[in-house]
Design an enzyme around this catalytic site. Structure first.
Site, short mmCIF file in Angstrom:
data_model
loop_
_atom_site.label_atom_id
_atom_site.label_comp_id
_atom_site.label_asym_id
_atom_site.label_seq_id
_atom_site.Cartn_x
_atom_site.Cartn_y
_atom_site.Cartn_z
N ASN A 57 0.87 -1.18 0.00
CA ASN A 57 0.00 0.00 0.00
C ASN A 57 0.91 1.23 0.00
O ASN A 57 1.44 1.63 1.04
CB ASN A 57 -0.88 -0.05 1.27
CG ASN A 57 -1.88 1.08 1.32
OD1 ASN A 57 -1.86 1.99 0.47
ND2 ASN A 57 -2.75 1.04 2.31
N ARG B 117 -2.45 -2.06 -3.62
CA ARG B 117 -3.56 -1.12 -3.59
C ARG B 117 -3.30 -0.08 -4.68
O ARG B 117 -2.26 0.59 -4.66
CB ARG B 117 -3.61 -0.43 -2.24
CG ARG B 117 -4.71 0.58 -2.18
CD ARG B 117 -4.72 1.27 -0.86
NE ARG B 117 -5.89 2.12 -0.78
CZ ARG B 117 -6.23 2.77 0.30
NH1 ARG B 117 -5.51 2.66 1.39
NH2 ARG B 117 -7.30 3.52 0.30
N HIS C 76 -12.02 4.61 -1.87
CA HIS C 76 -12.10 3.84 -0.61
C HIS C 76 -12.91 2.55 -0.79
O HIS C 76 -13.47 2.01 0.16
CB HIS C 76 -12.71 4.68 0.54
CG HIS C 76 -11.85 5.82 0.97
ND1 HIS C 76 -12.33 7.10 1.14
CD2 HIS C 76 -10.54 5.88 1.24
CE1 HIS C 76 -11.35 7.90 1.50
NE2 HIS C 76 -10.24 7.19 1.57
N ARG D 32 -6.95 17.47 2.57
CA ARG D 32 -7.65 17.73 1.29
C ARG D 32 -8.93 18.51 1.55
O ARG D 32 -9.58 18.32 2.57
CB ARG D 32 -7.98 16.40 0.61
CG ARG D 32 -6.78 15.75 -0.04
CD ARG D 32 -7.12 14.38 -0.60
NE ARG D 32 -6.60 13.31 0.24
CZ ARG D 32 -6.93 12.04 0.14
NH1 ARG D 32 -7.82 11.66 -0.75
NH2 ARG D 32 -6.40 11.13 0.95
N GLU E 213 -8.62 -3.05 4.68
CA GLU E 213 -8.37 -2.95 3.24
C GLU E 213 -7.30 -3.95 2.80
O GLU E 213 -7.39 -4.55 1.73
CB GLU E 213 -7.92 -1.52 2.90
CG GLU E 213 -9.04 -0.52 3.08
CD GLU E 213 -8.56 0.89 3.33
OE1 GLU E 213 -7.90 1.13 4.37
OE2 GLU E 213 -8.82 1.77 2.50
#
Ligand code: AMP
Length: 405
Positions: free
Chosen positions: A12, A103, A191, A251, A389
């Site tokens: 990742n 990922r 996501h 962000r 994840e």
């Protein structure tokens, strides 16, 4: 580290860190397997180009690496991967990995599921770099580094966008001239690996909810929400890029595009605007204190409080919007770093949802981060669940390894 079984690596690669997890190869891999592949170890290198720090732990918590490096030694992701590869070659001498799952943030219109990586896939992912400028290049650096070192090793790309691939055009459109939509300038959603995990987990812990209209709030450093019907995504707060929707650590989330035009008219370059919208906005920009929710909750400055209040207000607004898409709400799930661990933020968000949705929390259950945190009288059940994840990437990679797809 040595193990008796073949292993899958999960990579990742983020904007300033690379996380690596080592999983055992499961006996079987398909959607219905109850348990995800077992994680054996986890490591990461953080502070790439700033203050590099590598650490690694076995699943039982034993620390196997903890080292800081001068920045000249790890100035960029290429150097970070060389370091990681050297460490892994040493640690996995007896059981080299049989597959690597990555990922990958953006799969665009091409990828609706995990895919075996080849040169053609790499070229298509390269074309998506402008849509995920802070993540996609690092994802590709990792893929290329492995391909150069071990060209025959199975590599699998697992996408943050894929879970949302079935969205209706209503959820994909932006009101620009239609030819842009046809060219792929559309809302995707991100996501997805986290949402796919939560959809799966809901089937186990709340099967009645899993079939219904559920909003999942993935609140970590990045933040978005997903509206699901029967475990499938129908709408997300993120759009073409991972900049849209909720304000995040750094962000901006949804802003008036006129603000971007104003910045440009002031003479800011596209690169400078990009750096500001991705890296200097959100919680960090508003608070002037930190992008980290824990630091903001611990701070008593008025702007830290303003940032957290705004975050909760915007989260509740997005929940209202997604509930309209779903035509009602049967369940609300909080997940990721903030969502699964912060009773304070959950309580602030849910305080906005009492009048409209009849949502109320059980203060003790919420304070203890229990699975079900709503009160008995809440009209909508509210859950807090950890996400996984990396486990989902390991499962998808194992599926391609064991079943060929
Ligand atoms: P993630 O990107 O999922 O690792 O989430 C990172 C975010 O979760 C950071 O803003 C952390 O401050 C926040 N976080 C982690 N644990 C807690 C906690 N116990 N309370 C509040 N925020 C938390």
């Amino acid at each position: 580290m040595t193990t008796a079984h073949p292993v899958i690596l999960v990579v990742n690669a983020g904007s300033s860190s690379v996380k690596i997890s080592i999983f055992s190869v499961p006996e079987a891999a398909h959607e219905d397997v109850e348990v995800l592949p077992a994680q054996l170890a986890h490591g990461q290198i953080e502070g790439i180009g700033v203050a590099p720090h590598i650490e690694g732990r076995l699943a039982d918590g034993t620390v196997v690496a903890d080292e800081r490096f001068p920045v000249e030694l790890v100035p960029d992701h290429d150097a970070a991967f060389r370091l990681i590869q050297a460490r892994l070659q040493e640690g996995l001498r007896d059981t080299p990995p049989v597959a690597i799952g990555h990922r990958v943030v953006h799969g665009g219109m091409d990828f609706a599921d995990a895919v075996r990586i080849d040169d053609n896939v790499i070229a298509r992912l390269d074309a998506l770099v402008p849509l995920a400028p802070l993540h996609q290049p690092h994802n590709l650096t990792a893929i290329r580094a492995v391909r150069a070192a071990a060209p025959d090793l199975l590599q699998v790309a697992c996408f943050d966008t894929a879970f949302h691939a079935g969205h209706d055009p209503m959820a994909q459109l932006m009101a620009l001239p239609y030819e842009y939509y046809e060219q792929g300038i559309r809302r995707f959603g991100f996501h997805g690996l986290s949402y796919a995990y939560i959809a799966r987990r809901l089937k186990q812990v709340a099967p009645d909810l899993a079939e219904g209209r559920v909003i999942v709030a993935h609140f970590g450093n990045g933040a978005s929400l997903c509206a699901m019907r029967g475990g499938k995504s129908v709408e997300s707060t993120m759009g073409l890029t991972a900049l849209d929707g909720m304000p995040m650590g750094t962000r901006c989330g949804t802003i008036d595009p006129g603000a971007v035009l104003w910045l440009a008219a002031q003479g800011m370059t596209p690169d400078a605007i990009q750096a500001m919208l991705y890296g200097q906005s959100g919680l960090k920009g508003i608070s002037g204190v930190s992008s980290d929710m824990r630091a903001l909750l611990a701070s008593d400055t008025p702007r830290a409080k303003l940032a957290v209040d705004f975050y909760a207000y915007r989260a509740a607004q997005e929940i209202g919007k997604l509930a309209v898409t779903l035509g009602g709400l049967d369940g609300l799930v909080f997940t990721a770093g903030i969502g699964a661990n912060s009773p304070d933020v959950r309580a602030r968000v849910c305080a906005h949802l009492t009048d409209l949705f009849g949502i109320s929390l059980d203060a003790a259950a919420n304070g203890d981060n229990c699975q079900r945190i709503s009160s008995d009288t809440s009209r909508v059940p509210v859950l807090a669940l950890q996400t996984d994840e990396e486990g989902m990437i390991a499962l998808s990679t194992a599926k391609i390894l064991l079943n060929g797809g």
